[in-house]
Design an enzyme around this catalytic site. Structure first.
Site, PDB file in Angstrom:
ATOM      1  N   SER A  15     -21.448 -30.101  12.789  1.00  0.00           N
ATOM      2  CA  SER A  15     -22.109 -29.204  13.747  1.00  0.00           C
ATOM      3  C   SER A  15     -21.184 -28.056  14.139  1.00  0.00           C
ATOM      4  O   SER A  15     -19.959 -28.158  14.008  1.00  0.00           O
ATOM      5  CB  SER A  15     -22.484 -30.008  15.008  1.00  0.00           C
ATOM      6  OG  SER A  15     -23.003 -29.168  16.018  1.00  0.00           O
ATOM      7  N   ASP A  59     -15.237 -42.084  13.593  1.00  0.00           N
ATOM      8  CA  ASP A  59     -14.862 -41.626  14.931  1.00  0.00           C
ATOM      9  C   ASP A  59     -13.392 -41.224  14.849  1.00  0.00           C
ATOM     10  O   ASP A  59     -12.570 -42.003  14.365  1.00  0.00           O
ATOM     11  CB  ASP A  59     -15.053 -42.778  15.936  1.00  0.00           C
ATOM     12  CG  ASP A  59     -14.905 -42.294  17.366  1.00  0.00           C
ATOM     13  OD1 ASP A  59     -13.865 -41.653  17.676  1.00  0.00           O
ATOM     14  OD2 ASP A  59     -15.803 -42.543  18.167  1.00  0.00           O
ATOM     15  N   TYR A 161     -11.045 -31.799  30.353  1.00  0.00           N
ATOM     16  CA  TYR A 161     -11.130 -30.990  29.126  1.00  0.00           C
ATOM     17  C   TYR A 161      -9.868 -30.139  28.954  1.00  0.00           C
ATOM     18  O   TYR A 161      -9.285 -30.082  27.873  1.00  0.00           O
ATOM     19  CB  TYR A 161     -12.376 -30.108  29.227  1.00  0.00           C
ATOM     20  CG  TYR A 161     -12.691 -29.307  27.983  1.00  0.00           C
ATOM     21  CD1 TYR A 161     -13.115 -29.941  26.815  1.00  0.00           C
ATOM     22  CD2 TYR A 161     -12.581 -27.925  27.987  1.00  0.00           C
ATOM     23  CE1 TYR A 161     -13.409 -29.206  25.677  1.00  0.00           C
ATOM     24  CE2 TYR A 161     -12.879 -27.182  26.855  1.00  0.00           C
ATOM     25  CZ  TYR A 161     -13.295 -27.823  25.704  1.00  0.00           C
ATOM     26  OH  TYR A 161     -13.590 -27.094  24.584  1.00  0.00           O
ATOM     27  N   THR A 196     -22.540 -22.174  19.721  1.00  0.00           N
ATOM     28  CA  THR A 196     -22.759 -23.367  18.885  1.00  0.00           C
ATOM     29  C   THR A 196     -23.899 -24.181  19.506  1.00  0.00           C
ATOM     30  O   THR A 196     -24.342 -23.867  20.617  1.00  0.00           O
ATOM     31  CB  THR A 196     -21.492 -24.247  18.840  1.00  0.00           C
ATOM     32  OG1 THR A 196     -21.278 -24.779  20.150  1.00  0.00           O
ATOM     33  CG2 THR A 196     -20.278 -23.466  18.394  1.00  0.00           C
TER      34      THR A 196
HETATM   35  N1  LIG Z   1     -18.468 -23.885  21.611  1.00  0.00           N
HETATM   36  C1  LIG Z   1     -17.521 -23.372  22.379  1.00  0.00           C
HETATM   37  O1  LIG Z   1     -17.758 -22.452  23.173  1.00  0.00           O
HETATM   38  C2  LIG Z   1     -16.104 -23.890  22.290  1.00  0.00           C
HETATM   39  C3  LIG Z   1     -15.099 -23.192  22.964  1.00  0.00           C
HETATM   40  C4  LIG Z   1     -13.790 -23.644  22.902  1.00  0.00           C
HETATM   41  C5  LIG Z   1     -13.484 -24.775  22.175  1.00  0.00           C
HETATM   42  N2  LIG Z   1     -14.468 -25.443  21.525  1.00  0.00           N
HETATM   43  C6  LIG Z   1     -14.088 -26.642  20.779  1.00  0.00           C
HETATM   44  O2  LIG Z   1     -14.500 -26.513  19.437  1.00  0.00           O
HETATM   45  C7  LIG Z   1     -14.753 -27.797  18.878  1.00  0.00           C
HETATM   46  C8  LIG Z   1     -16.128 -27.784  18.222  1.00  0.00           C
HETATM   47  O3  LIG Z   1     -17.093 -27.550  19.214  1.00  0.00           O
HETATM   48  P1  LIG Z   1     -18.573 -27.062  18.894  1.00  0.00           P
HETATM   49  O4  LIG Z   1     -18.946 -26.068  19.914  1.00  0.00           O
HETATM   50  O5  LIG Z   1     -18.696 -26.762  17.443  1.00  0.00           O
HETATM   51  O6  LIG Z   1     -19.353 -28.408  19.289  1.00  0.00           O
HETATM   52  P2  LIG Z   1     -20.489 -29.240  18.530  1.00  0.00           P
HETATM   53  O7  LIG Z   1     -20.955 -30.235  19.525  1.00  0.00           O
HETATM   54  O8  LIG Z   1     -21.478 -28.326  17.895  1.00  0.00           O
HETATM   55  O9  LIG Z   1     -19.668 -29.995  17.367  1.00  0.00           O
HETATM   56  C9  LIG Z   1     -18.743 -31.012  17.651  1.00  0.00           C
HETATM   57  C10 LIG Z   1     -18.866 -32.081  16.575  1.00  0.00           C
HETATM   58  O10 LIG Z   1     -17.841 -33.069  16.834  1.00  0.00           O
HETATM   59  C11 LIG Z   1     -18.415 -34.338  16.607  1.00  0.00           C
HETATM   60  N3  LIG Z   1     -17.683 -35.349  17.384  1.00  0.00           N
HETATM   61  C12 LIG Z   1     -17.583 -35.464  18.741  1.00  0.00           C
HETATM   62  N4  LIG Z   1     -16.847 -36.529  19.066  1.00  0.00           N
HETATM   63  C13 LIG Z   1     -16.460 -37.112  17.899  1.00  0.00           C
HETATM   64  C14 LIG Z   1     -15.697 -38.263  17.578  1.00  0.00           C
HETATM   65  N5  LIG Z   1     -15.164 -39.046  18.535  1.00  0.00           N
HETATM   66  N6  LIG Z   1     -15.480 -38.560  16.275  1.00  0.00           N
HETATM   67  C15 LIG Z   1     -16.013 -37.797  15.298  1.00  0.00           C
HETATM   68  N7  LIG Z   1     -16.780 -36.702  15.537  1.00  0.00           N
HETATM   69  C16 LIG Z   1     -16.998 -36.369  16.820  1.00  0.00           C
HETATM   70  C17 LIG Z   1     -19.863 -34.220  17.075  1.00  0.00           C
HETATM   71  O11 LIG Z   1     -20.684 -35.234  16.503  1.00  0.00           O
HETATM   72  C18 LIG Z   1     -20.216 -32.816  16.576  1.00  0.00           C
HETATM   73  O12 LIG Z   1     -20.753 -32.846  15.269  1.00  0.00           O
HETATM   74  C19 LIG Z   1     -14.602 -28.798  20.038  1.00  0.00           C
HETATM   75  O13 LIG Z   1     -13.318 -29.368  19.981  1.00  0.00           O
HETATM   76  C20 LIG Z   1     -14.739 -27.928  21.267  1.00  0.00           C
HETATM   77  O14 LIG Z   1     -14.041 -28.457  22.375  1.00  0.00           O
HETATM   78  C21 LIG Z   1     -15.769 -25.036  21.558  1.00  0.00           C
END
Ligand SMILES: NC(=O)c1ccc[n+]([C@@H]2O[C@H](COP(=O)([O-])OP(=O)(O)OC[C@H]3O[C@@H](n4cnc5c(N)ncnc54)[C@H](O)[C@@H]3O)[C@@H](O)[C@H]2O)c1
Length: 255
Positions: A15, A59, A161, A196
């Site tokens: 994702s 995981d 976080y 996202t």
């Molecule tokens: N979207 C934002 O604005 C943003 C900003 C800063 C940082 N981030 C970071 O970017 C990364 C990706 O976020 P995103 O927005 O793509 O989120 P998202 O929810 O679209 O994707 C995250 C993915 O991680 C997987 N996941 C969660 N916990 C897990 C685990 N324990 N084991 C295996 N898989 C696991 C989920 O199933 C999901 O597919 C994250 O670390 C998030 O903190 C996102």
């Protein structure tokens, strides 16, 4: 490093930022292994991308499951790229309005997935990379982690976080130093507000308000902005031990 012909592992690859990264690494010729706990999305994406793309349900906090994913990734080609995108958020204050303290298990859970999960993938992927033949310039691989601007400007309710993402920032330089004798680079991206599926849950006005706070360009970041940077970090051998903000100049306010 040339991405073509290498094996890559992307955690959270089912994702958002991880998915875009998997797509772009495959487009650049990598044999990509997607590691995610969401089997439905992960399997569908691996099928769509085809070729050497595989999915492993795991995981990131589980040593055996991540070990299997790393083995699977290293099967088709030398594992040279590991990108940590798995992560989640939580909105809870240190003490809530009624005076109750932050739940300790909730704090542990976020740190366990975001920080310890990243460490777990990093240590196992690096151990596999160490066993590969070095390239002509001595390089064996690159690890890219995902922090957040919340590592630097955590907002109200982001204490767990921010702690987890601050830990990822803190690991970046020592990890790069530890792995330098093996020719493995370590980098971290600290994204701002990215569009996202996570953010897609917000109503349009909420998304517009977030975009308006970005100096330039006045929009949310995209998964493609992120994956383009991952590819650059893989290809530019002189980048190492650094945390790079990807945020359009955004500095988060307290709320
Ligand atoms: N979207 C934002 O604005 C943003 C900003 C800063 C940082 N981030 C970071 O970017 C990364 C990706 O976020 P995103 O927005 O793509 O989120 P998202 O929810 O679209 O994707 C995250 C993915 O991680 C997987 N996941 C969660 N916990 C897990 C685990 N324990 N084991 C295996 N898989 C696991 C989920 O199933 C999901 O597919 C994250 O670390 C998030 O903190 C996102």
């Amino acid at each position: 490093m040339h991405i073509d012909g290498t094996a890559a592992l992307v955690s959270g690859g089912a994702s958002g930022l991880g998915e875009a990264t998997a797509r772009r690494l495959v487009a650049n010729g990598a044999a990509c292994t997607i590691l995610d706990r969401n089997a439905e999305r992960g399997e569908a994406l691996a099928k769509e991308l085809g070729g050497a793309t595989t999915f492993v349900a795991a995981d990131v906090t589980d040593p055996a499951q991540v070990g299997e994913a790393v083995e699977q990734a290293a099967r088709s080609a030398p594992l040279r790229i590991a990108v940590n995108c798995a992560g989640l958020g939580l909105a809870t204050r240190l003490v809530d309005r009624s005076g109750s303290p932050h739940d300790l298990d909730a704090f542990r859970f976020v740190v366990n997935v975001n920080l310890i999960g990243t460490f777990n993938v990093m240590r196992l992927a690096a151990s596999a990379m160490v066993g590969t033949e070095p390239l002509d310039d001595g390089e064996r691989g690159v690890i890219v982690n995902t922090a957040s601007v919340a590592a630097f400007e955590g907002q109200i309710g982001q204490i767990a976080y921010s702690a987890s993402k601050g830990g990822i920032v803190g690991m970046t330089l020592p990890a790069a130093r530890d792995l330098s004798p093996s020719g493995i680079r370590v980098l971290t991206i600290a994204p701002g507000v990215m569009d996202t599926p996570l953010l897609g849950l917000l109503p349009d006005e909420g998304r517009q308000a977030l975009a308006a706070g970005v100096p330039f360009p006045k929009r949310l970041g995209t998964p493609d902005d992120f994956s383009a940077l991952v590819v650059h970090l893989c290809q530019n051998a002189y980048l190492n031990g650094e945390v790079i903000r990807l945020d359009g100049g955004l500095r988060m306010q307290p709320r």
